[in-house]
Design a protein around this motif. Structure first.
Motif, PDB file in Angstrom:
ATOM      1  N   ASP A 191       2.217  -9.900 -17.654  1.00  0.00           N
ATOM      2  CA  ASP A 191       1.672  -8.872 -16.765  1.00  0.00           C
ATOM      3  C   ASP A 191       0.307  -9.260 -16.205  1.00  0.00           C
ATOM      4  OD1 ASP A 191       3.056  -6.322 -18.891  1.00  0.00           O
ATOM      5  OD2 ASP A 191       3.843  -7.091 -16.991  1.00  0.00           O
ATOM      6  N   SER A 192      -0.258 -10.331 -16.693  1.00  0.00           N
ATOM      7  CA  SER A 192      -1.550 -10.789 -16.167  1.00  0.00           C
ATOM      8  C   SER A 192      -1.424 -11.115 -14.687  1.00  0.00           C
ATOM      9  CB  SER A 192      -2.007 -12.041 -16.920  1.00  0.00           C
ATOM     10  OG  SER A 192      -2.318 -11.742 -18.263  1.00  0.00           O
ATOM     11  N   GLY A 193      -2.456 -10.783 -13.938  1.00  0.00           N
ATOM     12  CA  GLY A 193      -2.437 -11.080 -12.514  1.00  0.00           C
ATOM     13  C   GLY A 193      -3.455 -10.243 -11.778  1.00  0.00           C
ATOM     14  N   GLN A 219      -0.277 -10.226  -7.542  1.00  0.00           N
ATOM     15  CA  GLN A 219      -0.435 -11.595  -7.080  1.00  0.00           C
ATOM     16  C   GLN A 219      -0.751 -12.469  -8.282  1.00  0.00           C
ATOM     17  OE1 GLN A 219      -3.712 -12.237  -4.320  1.00  0.00           O
ATOM     18  NE2 GLN A 219      -2.400 -13.520  -3.057  1.00  0.00           N
ATOM     19  N   ALA A 220       0.207 -13.300  -8.666  1.00  0.00           N
ATOM     20  CA  ALA A 220      -0.046 -14.247  -9.752  1.00  0.00           C
ATOM     21  C   ALA A 220      -0.881 -15.398  -9.197  1.00  0.00           C
ATOM     22  CB  ALA A 220       1.269 -14.744 -10.319  1.00  0.00           C
ATOM     23  N   ALA A 221      -1.532 -16.106 -10.085  1.00  0.00           N
ATOM     24  CA  ALA A 221      -2.447 -17.176  -9.685  1.00  0.00           C
ATOM     25  C   ALA A 221      -1.753 -18.173  -8.761  1.00  0.00           C
ATOM     26  CB  ALA A 221      -2.985 -17.890 -10.921  1.00  0.00           C
ATOM     27  N   GLY A 222      -2.326 -18.370  -7.573  1.00  0.00           N
ATOM     28  CA  GLY A 222      -1.807 -19.348  -6.631  1.00  0.00           C
ATOM     29  C   GLY A 222      -0.483 -18.973  -5.985  1.00  0.00           C
ATOM     30  N   ARG A 223      -0.111 -17.708  -6.082  1.00  0.00           N
ATOM     31  CA  ARG A 223       1.187 -17.301  -5.538  1.00  0.00           C
ATOM     32  C   ARG A 223       1.014 -16.177  -4.534  1.00  0.00           C
ATOM     33  NH1 ARG A 223       5.674 -17.182 -10.135  1.00  0.00           N
ATOM     34  NH2 ARG A 223       6.923 -17.341  -8.247  1.00  0.00           N
ATOM     35  N   GLY A 224       2.110 -15.806  -3.895  1.00  0.00           N
ATOM     36  CA  GLY A 224       2.082 -14.789  -2.858  1.00  0.00           C
ATOM     37  C   GLY A 224       2.041 -13.382  -3.426  1.00  0.00           C
ATOM     38  N   LEU A 225       2.049 -12.416  -2.510  1.00  0.00           N
ATOM     39  CA  LEU A 225       2.013 -11.007  -2.882  1.00  0.00           C
ATOM     40  C   LEU A 225       3.417 -10.518  -3.209  1.00  0.00           C
ATOM     41  CD1 LEU A 225      -0.409  -9.697  -0.163  1.00  0.00           C
ATOM     42  CD2 LEU A 225      -0.773  -9.488  -2.604  1.00  0.00           C
ATOM     43  N   GLN A 226       3.570  -9.978  -4.391  1.00  0.00           N
ATOM     44  CA  GLN A 226       4.855  -9.424  -4.818  1.00  0.00           C
ATOM     45  C   GLN A 226       4.756  -7.906  -4.784  1.00  0.00           C
ATOM     46  OE1 GLN A 226       5.771  -9.815  -9.019  1.00  0.00           O
ATOM     47  NE2 GLN A 226       7.953  -9.976  -8.594  1.00  0.00           N
ATOM     48  N   LEU A 227       5.588  -7.263  -4.000  1.00  0.00           N
ATOM     49  CA  LEU A 227       5.604  -5.810  -3.938  1.00  0.00           C
ATOM     50  C   LEU A 227       6.225  -5.253  -5.206  1.00  0.00           C
ATOM     51  CD1 LEU A 227       5.140  -3.186  -2.336  1.00  0.00           C
ATOM     52  CD2 LEU A 227       7.427  -3.527  -1.357  1.00  0.00           C
ATOM     53  N   LEU A 228       5.497  -4.376  -5.874  1.00  0.00           N
ATOM     54  CA  LEU A 228       5.983  -3.772  -7.115  1.00  0.00           C
ATOM     55  C   LEU A 228       6.574  -2.385  -6.860  1.00  0.00           C
ATOM     56  CD1 LEU A 228       2.970  -4.642  -9.447  1.00  0.00           C
ATOM     57  CD2 LEU A 228       5.108  -5.910  -9.180  1.00  0.00           C
ATOM     58  N   PHE A 229       5.793  -1.524  -6.235  1.00  0.00           N
ATOM     59  CA  PHE A 229       6.217  -0.152  -5.972  1.00  0.00           C
ATOM     60  C   PHE A 229       5.671   0.287  -4.617  1.00  0.00           C
ATOM     61  CE2 PHE A 229       7.655   0.641 -10.254  1.00  0.00           C
ATOM     62  CZ  PHE A 229       6.816  -0.116 -11.056  1.00  0.00           C
TER      63      PHE A 229
END
Lengths: 114, 112
Positions: free
Chosen positions: A85-87, A38-48
């Motif tokens: 990669d920060s988040g 989850q980047a700042a102020g953004r939604g959840l991104q599925l990685l794996f």
């Protein structure tokens, strides 16, 4: 009862350094396991996500990799971190019981790459 | 490919109001749907889980409804309180081994 452990809670790493985030689940067997960012102020991104030992599905081509060496252990890694990669990284598991799929989340790791 | 949309993206209201948060999904063949709450800098906390055969679930001041055929779920919050301030996310599940896809959430701010 089932619990999920994710560590560390916060991490500051220099660019180019390796990364290893670990997630373990207790109280259940054969869970599905997930890594989200989850980047700042953004939604959840599925990685794996993983439906079993050694079975890893990658959702976004990037600088990260995941492994599942044991049934209830999920590891997120990088050989060389980038600033991007920060988040906030979240581990989750889902179980299938009595015909219901339900997900549970860890408390997250705040990663800052400097 | 399942896509999830949550409306509104943000909401700021005085406490005491009854609220409606909306979640829509493109593939209505879901197994069940889960609503979560996320406080800033924290993980997600499960609020309600609705099976595909159910039309609604209630927990305290929260009520979630599901209209599977139209691809919609609604979260009702009664008598909102400042402690309800958080981001609310929905996640429809296609089957037991499918990835879990979230909407971008509704960021709720309850004014004291």
């Amino acid at each position: 009862s089932q619990t999920i452990h994710q560590w560390p809670a916060t991490l500051v790493q220099p660019v180019g350094s390796p990364l290893s985030l670990e997630c373990t689940v207790e109280g259940t067997s054969n869970p599905n396991l997930y890594w989200y960012r989850q980047a700042a102020g953004r939604g959840l991104q599925l990685l794996f996500y993983s439906v079993g030992i050694g079975q890893i599905s990658s959702e976004v081509p990037q600088n990260l990799s995941a492994s599942r060496p044991q049934d209830r252990q999920f590891i997120l890694s990088s050989k060389k971190l980038l600033l991007s990669d920060s988040g906030f990284y979240l581990c989750a598991w889902s179980g299938f019981g009595t015909a219901i799929v339900e997900a549970f989340f860890g408390q997250g790791t705040r990663l800052t790459v400097v | 490919k399942q896509e999830v949309t949550q409306i509104p993206a943000a909401l700021s209201v005085p406490e005491g109001e009854n609220l409606v948060l909306n979640c829509s999904f493109t593939d209505s063949a879901i197994y069940n749907l889960q609503w979560f709450r996320q406080d800033p800098g924290k993980g997600l906390t499960s609020l309600l889980l609705i099976q595909s055969s159910q039309r609604e679930q209630t927990s305290g001041r929260l009520n979630a409804s599901l209209d599977k055929s139209s691809g919609r779920s609604t979260l009702y919050i009664a008598a909102s309180q400042p402690g309800d301030s958080a981001t609310y996310l929905c996640a429809p599940y296609m089957n037991r081994d499918d990835k879990i896809i979230f909407g971008k959430g509704t960021r709720l701010h309850i004014l004291p």
